[in-house]
Design a protein around this motif. Structure first.
Motif, PDB file in Angstrom:
ATOM      1  N   TYR A   1       4.593  -0.875  -9.687  1.00 51.87           N
ATOM      2  CA  TYR A   1       3.627  -1.519 -10.579  1.00 51.87           C
ATOM      3  C   TYR A   1       4.323  -2.157 -11.783  1.00 51.87           C
ATOM      4  CZ  TYR A   1       0.345  -1.561 -14.516  1.00 51.87           C
ATOM      5  OH  TYR A   1      -0.368  -1.904 -15.632  1.00 51.87           O
ATOM      6  N   ARG A   2       5.332  -1.478 -12.313  1.00 52.45           N
ATOM      7  CA  ARG A   2       6.016  -1.965 -13.514  1.00 52.45           C
ATOM      8  C   ARG A   2       7.148  -2.941 -13.200  1.00 52.45           C
ATOM      9  NH1 ARG A   2       4.450   3.344 -15.403  1.00 52.45           N
ATOM     10  NH2 ARG A   2       3.018   2.944 -17.144  1.00 52.45           N
ATOM     11  N   ASN A   3       7.284  -3.283 -11.919  1.00 51.42           N
ATOM     12  CA  ASN A   3       8.353  -4.209 -11.535  1.00 51.42           C
ATOM     13  C   ASN A   3       7.830  -5.339 -10.649  1.00 51.42           C
ATOM     14  OD1 ASN A   3      11.240  -3.219 -12.418  1.00 51.42           O
ATOM     15  ND2 ASN A   3      10.055  -1.376 -11.940  1.00 51.42           N
ATOM     16  N   GLY A   4       6.629  -5.797 -10.983  1.00 47.23           N
ATOM     17  CA  GLY A   4       6.125  -7.018 -10.381  1.00 47.23           C
ATOM     18  C   GLY A   4       5.609  -6.901  -8.969  1.00 47.23           C
ATOM     19  N   VAL A   5       5.184  -5.695  -8.573  1.00 49.89           N
ATOM     20  CA  VAL A   5       4.638  -5.489  -7.228  1.00 49.89           C
ATOM     21  C   VAL A   5       3.131  -5.302  -7.342  1.00 49.89           C
ATOM     22  CG1 VAL A   5       4.746  -4.084  -5.137  1.00 49.89           C
ATOM     23  CG2 VAL A   5       6.799  -4.393  -6.540  1.00 49.89           C
ATOM     24  N   ARG A   6       2.377  -5.924  -6.449  1.00 48.82           N
ATOM     25  CA  ARG A   6       0.933  -5.699  -6.383  1.00 48.82           C
ATOM     26  C   ARG A   6       0.697  -4.479  -5.496  1.00 48.82           C
ATOM     27  NH1 ARG A   6       1.863 -11.077  -5.887  1.00 48.82           N
ATOM     28  NH2 ARG A   6       1.710 -11.011  -3.600  1.00 48.82           N
ATOM     29  N   VAL A   7       0.434  -3.347  -6.135  1.00 46.42           N
ATOM     30  CA  VAL A   7       0.412  -2.071  -5.426  1.00 46.42           C
ATOM     31  C   VAL A   7      -0.972  -1.440  -5.494  1.00 46.42           C
ATOM     32  CG1 VAL A   7       1.268  -0.842  -7.463  1.00 46.42           C
ATOM     33  CG2 VAL A   7       1.557   0.179  -5.213  1.00 46.42           C
ATOM     34  N   ARG A   8      -1.380  -0.817  -4.400  1.00 45.95           N
ATOM     35  CA  ARG A   8      -2.594  -0.007  -4.351  1.00 45.95           C
ATOM     36  C   ARG A   8      -2.260   1.272  -3.598  1.00 45.95           C
ATOM     37  NH1 ARG A   8      -7.213  -2.510  -2.886  1.00 45.95           N
ATOM     38  NH2 ARG A   8      -6.371  -4.586  -3.378  1.00 45.95           N
TER      39      ARG A   8
ATOM     40  N   ALA B   1      -7.979   2.333 -15.002  1.00 44.24           N
ATOM     41  CA  ALA B   1      -8.046   0.946 -15.468  1.00 44.24           C
ATOM     42  C   ALA B   1      -8.020  -0.050 -14.316  1.00 44.24           C
ATOM     43  CB  ALA B   1      -6.886   0.670 -16.417  1.00 44.24           C
ATOM     44  N   ALA B   2      -7.978   0.454 -13.072  1.00 50.58           N
ATOM     45  CA  ALA B   2      -7.923  -0.393 -11.871  1.00 50.58           C
ATOM     46  C   ALA B   2      -6.656  -1.248 -11.834  1.00 50.58           C
ATOM     47  CB  ALA B   2      -9.169  -1.265 -11.755  1.00 50.58           C
ATOM     48  N   GLU B   3      -5.653  -0.844 -12.585  1.00 51.70           N
ATOM     49  CA  GLU B   3      -4.367  -1.549 -12.517  1.00 51.70           C
ATOM     50  C   GLU B   3      -3.640  -1.197 -11.230  1.00 51.70           C
ATOM     51  OE1 GLU B   3      -3.550  -1.713 -17.331  1.00 51.70           O
ATOM     52  OE2 GLU B   3      -2.936   0.036 -16.172  1.00 51.70           O
ATOM     53  N   ILE B   4      -3.866   0.025 -10.750  1.00 47.62           N
ATOM     54  CA  ILE B   4      -3.431   0.436  -9.413  1.00 47.62           C
ATOM     55  C   ILE B   4      -4.696   0.883  -8.679  1.00 47.62           C
ATOM     56  CG2 ILE B   4      -2.065   2.054  -8.041  1.00 47.62           C
ATOM     57  CD1 ILE B   4      -0.050   2.197 -10.287  1.00 47.62           C
ATOM     58  N   PRO B   5      -5.276   0.025  -7.845  1.00 50.18           N
ATOM     59  CA  PRO B   5      -6.478   0.428  -7.107  1.00 50.18           C
ATOM     60  C   PRO B   5      -6.196   1.648  -6.240  1.00 50.18           C
ATOM     61  CG  PRO B   5      -6.111  -1.939  -6.944  1.00 50.18           C
ATOM     62  CD  PRO B   5      -4.882  -1.365  -7.569  1.00 50.18           C
ATOM     63  N   MET B   6      -7.127   2.602  -6.242  1.00 52.37           N
ATOM     64  CA  MET B   6      -6.980   3.823  -5.446  1.00 52.37           C
ATOM     65  C   MET B   6      -8.144   3.929  -4.467  1.00 52.37           C
ATOM     66  SD  MET B   6      -5.738   6.666  -4.372  1.00 52.37           S
ATOM     67  CE  MET B   6      -4.523   7.522  -5.394  1.00 52.37           C
TER      68      MET B   6
ATOM     69  N   THR C   1     -12.377  -1.781   4.596  1.00 51.36           N
ATOM     70  CA  THR C   1     -11.999  -2.754   3.577  1.00 51.36           C
ATOM     71  C   THR C   1     -10.718  -3.438   4.017  1.00 51.36           C
ATOM     72  OG1 THR C   1     -12.964  -1.366   1.831  1.00 51.36           O
ATOM     73  CG2 THR C   1     -11.432  -3.109   1.153  1.00 51.36           C
ATOM     74  N   GLU C   2     -10.739  -4.762   4.078  1.00 48.93           N
ATOM     75  CA  GLU C   2      -9.536  -5.510   4.440  1.00 48.93           C
ATOM     76  C   GLU C   2      -8.883  -6.032   3.178  1.00 48.93           C
ATOM     77  OE1 GLU C   2      -8.807  -8.080   8.225  1.00 48.93           O
ATOM     78  OE2 GLU C   2      -9.443  -9.468   6.646  1.00 48.93           O
ATOM     79  N   VAL C   3      -7.588  -5.756   3.038  1.00 46.91           N
ATOM     80  CA  VAL C   3      -6.864  -6.165   1.828  1.00 46.91           C
ATOM     81  C   VAL C   3      -5.599  -6.904   2.232  1.00 46.91           C
ATOM     82  CG1 VAL C   3      -7.749  -4.210   0.498  1.00 46.91           C
ATOM     83  CG2 VAL C   3      -5.554  -3.999   1.701  1.00 46.91           C
ATOM     84  N   ALA C   4      -5.097  -7.732   1.301  1.00 45.69           N
ATOM     85  CA  ALA C   4      -3.811  -8.396   1.535  1.00 45.69           C
ATOM     86  C   ALA C   4      -2.706  -7.350   1.590  1.00 45.69           C
ATOM     87  CB  ALA C   4      -3.548  -9.405   0.420  1.00 45.69           C
ATOM     88  N   ASN C   5      -1.773  -7.553   2.498  1.00 48.05           N
ATOM     89  CA  ASN C   5      -0.711  -6.548   2.634  1.00 48.05           C
ATOM     90  C   ASN C   5       0.539  -7.127   3.281  1.00 48.05           C
ATOM     91  OD1 ASN C   5       0.487  -4.278   4.789  1.00 48.05           O
ATOM     92  ND2 ASN C   5       0.193  -3.554   2.693  1.00 48.05           N
TER      93      ASN C   5
ATOM     94  N   ILE D   1       0.859  -1.189   0.000  1.00 49.10           N
ATOM     95  CA  ILE D   1       0.000   0.000   0.000  1.00 49.10           C
ATOM     96  C   ILE D   1       0.889   1.230   0.000  1.00 49.10           C
ATOM     97  CG2 ILE D   1      -1.600   1.393   1.376  1.00 49.10           C
ATOM     98  CD1 ILE D   1      -2.808  -1.182   2.418  1.00 49.10           C
ATOM     99  N   VAL D   2       0.634   2.151  -0.926  1.00 50.30           N
ATOM    100  CA  VAL D   2       1.323   3.434  -0.939  1.00 50.30           C
ATOM    101  C   VAL D   2       0.364   4.484  -0.386  1.00 50.30           C
ATOM    102  CG1 VAL D   2       2.432   5.207  -2.346  1.00 50.30           C
ATOM    103  CG2 VAL D   2       2.735   2.785  -2.916  1.00 50.30           C
ATOM    104  N   VAL D   3       0.763   5.154   0.687  1.00 49.15           N
ATOM    105  CA  VAL D   3      -0.071   6.183   1.296  1.00 49.15           C
ATOM    106  C   VAL D   3       0.407   7.549   0.819  1.00 49.15           C
ATOM    107  CG1 VAL D   3      -0.883   7.208   3.454  1.00 49.15           C
ATOM    108  CG2 VAL D   3      -0.462   4.746   3.321  1.00 49.15           C
ATOM    109  N   GLY D   4      -0.505   8.328   0.220  1.00 46.81           N
ATOM    110  CA  GLY D   4      -0.155   9.659  -0.242  1.00 46.81           C
ATOM    111  C   GLY D   4      -0.647   9.885  -1.660  1.00 46.81           C
TER     112      GLY D   4
END
Length: 341
Positions: free
Chosen positions: A194-201, A227-232, A257-261, A178-181
């Motif tokens: 995102y472009r280096n294989g990380v599942r990021v939101r 595109a929901a490629e990076i959920p915000m 909302t509970e998400v994997a992290n 999760i990126v905060v900001g």
């Protein structure tokens, strides 16, 4: 108050005209300016030259042009219009060599004592040696990286899953981050991962990205979000961390909302370390954190104490950059030269 004796310390016999605490670009600009005025000086830093720049992302490109980052009359010549972190690190070391600046790296100022208009600084090197240095004036140029603005659930101390600075994506490969900001740091980190294989939101307390996001970056992140490629998660915050999960709360609806992290990258900014200024009696505005000073000379409310660079912006680190903080050196040098030292 008389400074305590330090029998095992190394003492300098002659007082310097000014000591600069902090070897960032703005501290270096002060050194160049006072040296050109014929004043004796030294720069002390608990880290290396431009320590804060070493914490920037490895492949970062500055928003400012190279010309706006120049100090000391040394041309910042590169083929591209905007310098990278690597360009800047090399350039400021070139400035130090060109001007023969007296920089004492890895020598931390542990205390400053003021008596009868003069100052005594206690310092400690990495190998434990202690030194006492006398000076007629002091410039605090310690930047804005004193302590991170922590997330609410962190409390006053660090959390082992929360990171407050970002260098590169590779440690986060195949992880949920999760990126905060919503500013430049958050956006660029999210895109890089995102472009280096990380599942990021992303999680942002506002309902839109910050206005200062670089114009050549904004379309990219907006498209990834659309595109929901990076959920915000807008108008939201990270409320808690569980085993392998994070709880995100919508501040408007209260919905959780509970998400994997695995990691939280908190791009929430930093606050300057004002401990030395406070110890000298320099007051700061409680709302803005800006130390009491005269912007025309950068002299504080305590005679002989000056500030330079980002620390003069208080809590709003986006108010002063290298390109305007570099001007503080000339103001300070002119005031010192016109004052009976």
């Amino acid at each position: 108050m008389t400074a305590p004796t330090m029998p095992d310390s190394i003492a300098e016999t002659e007082p310097l005209d000014v000591i600069i605490v902090g070897a960032g670009p703005c501290g270096l600009a002060v050194a160049v300016a006072v040296k050109e005025r014929g004043l004796s000086y030294a720069i002390l830093d608990r880290g290396c030259i431009t320590e804060s720049l070493t914490r920037y992302p490895s492949y970062m490109t500055f928003f400012s042009t190279a010309e706006l980052l120049e100090i000391g009359g040394v041309p910042f010549t590169i083929p591209e219009p905007k310098p990278t972190r690597r360009d800047a690190l090399a350039y400021y070391r070139k400035v130090v060599s060109h001007h023969g600046i007296d920089v004492r790296q890895y020598e931390e100022v542990t205390a400053i004592h003021r008596e009868a208009g003069a100052f005594t600084l206690d310092t400690r090197t990495r190998d434990g040696r202690e030194r006492r240095i006398a000076s007629r004036a002091v410039v605090i140029a310690t930047g804005g990286f004193g302590a991170p603005n922590r997330l609410e659930f962190e409390g006053d101390g660090p959390h082992d899953r929360v990171v407050h600075y970002y260098r590169e994506p590779y440690p986060f490969f195949d992880q949920d981050v999760i990126v905060v900001g919503g500013g430049n740091s958050a956006v660029e980190a999210a895109l890089d991962m995102y472009r280096n294989g990380v599942r990021v939101r992303m999680v942002h307390f506002a309902d839109t990205l910050d206005r200062g996001v670089k114009p050549w970056v904004r379309p990219d992140i907006e498209n990834r979000i659309a595109a929901a490629e990076i959920p915000m998660h807008w108008n939201s915050r990270v409320a808690a961390l569980g085993p392998g999960t994070a709880t995100i709360v919508d501040e408007e609806t209260g919905e959780e909302t509970e998400v994997a992290n695995h990691w939280v990258l908190a791009m929430t900014g930093w606050r300057p370390d004002a401990a030395l200024l406070t110890s000298l009696g320099v007051a700061a505005d409680p709302g803005t954190g800006i130390p009491a000073h005269d912007p025309a000379t950068m002299a504080t409310s305590i005679p002989g104490v000056y500030i330079a660079g980002v620390i003069a912006a208080g809590f709003n680190a986006n108010k002063i950059f290298i390109e305007n903080g570099r001007e503080h050196g000339a103001l300070i040098a002119a005031h010192l030269a016109g004052t009976a030292l």
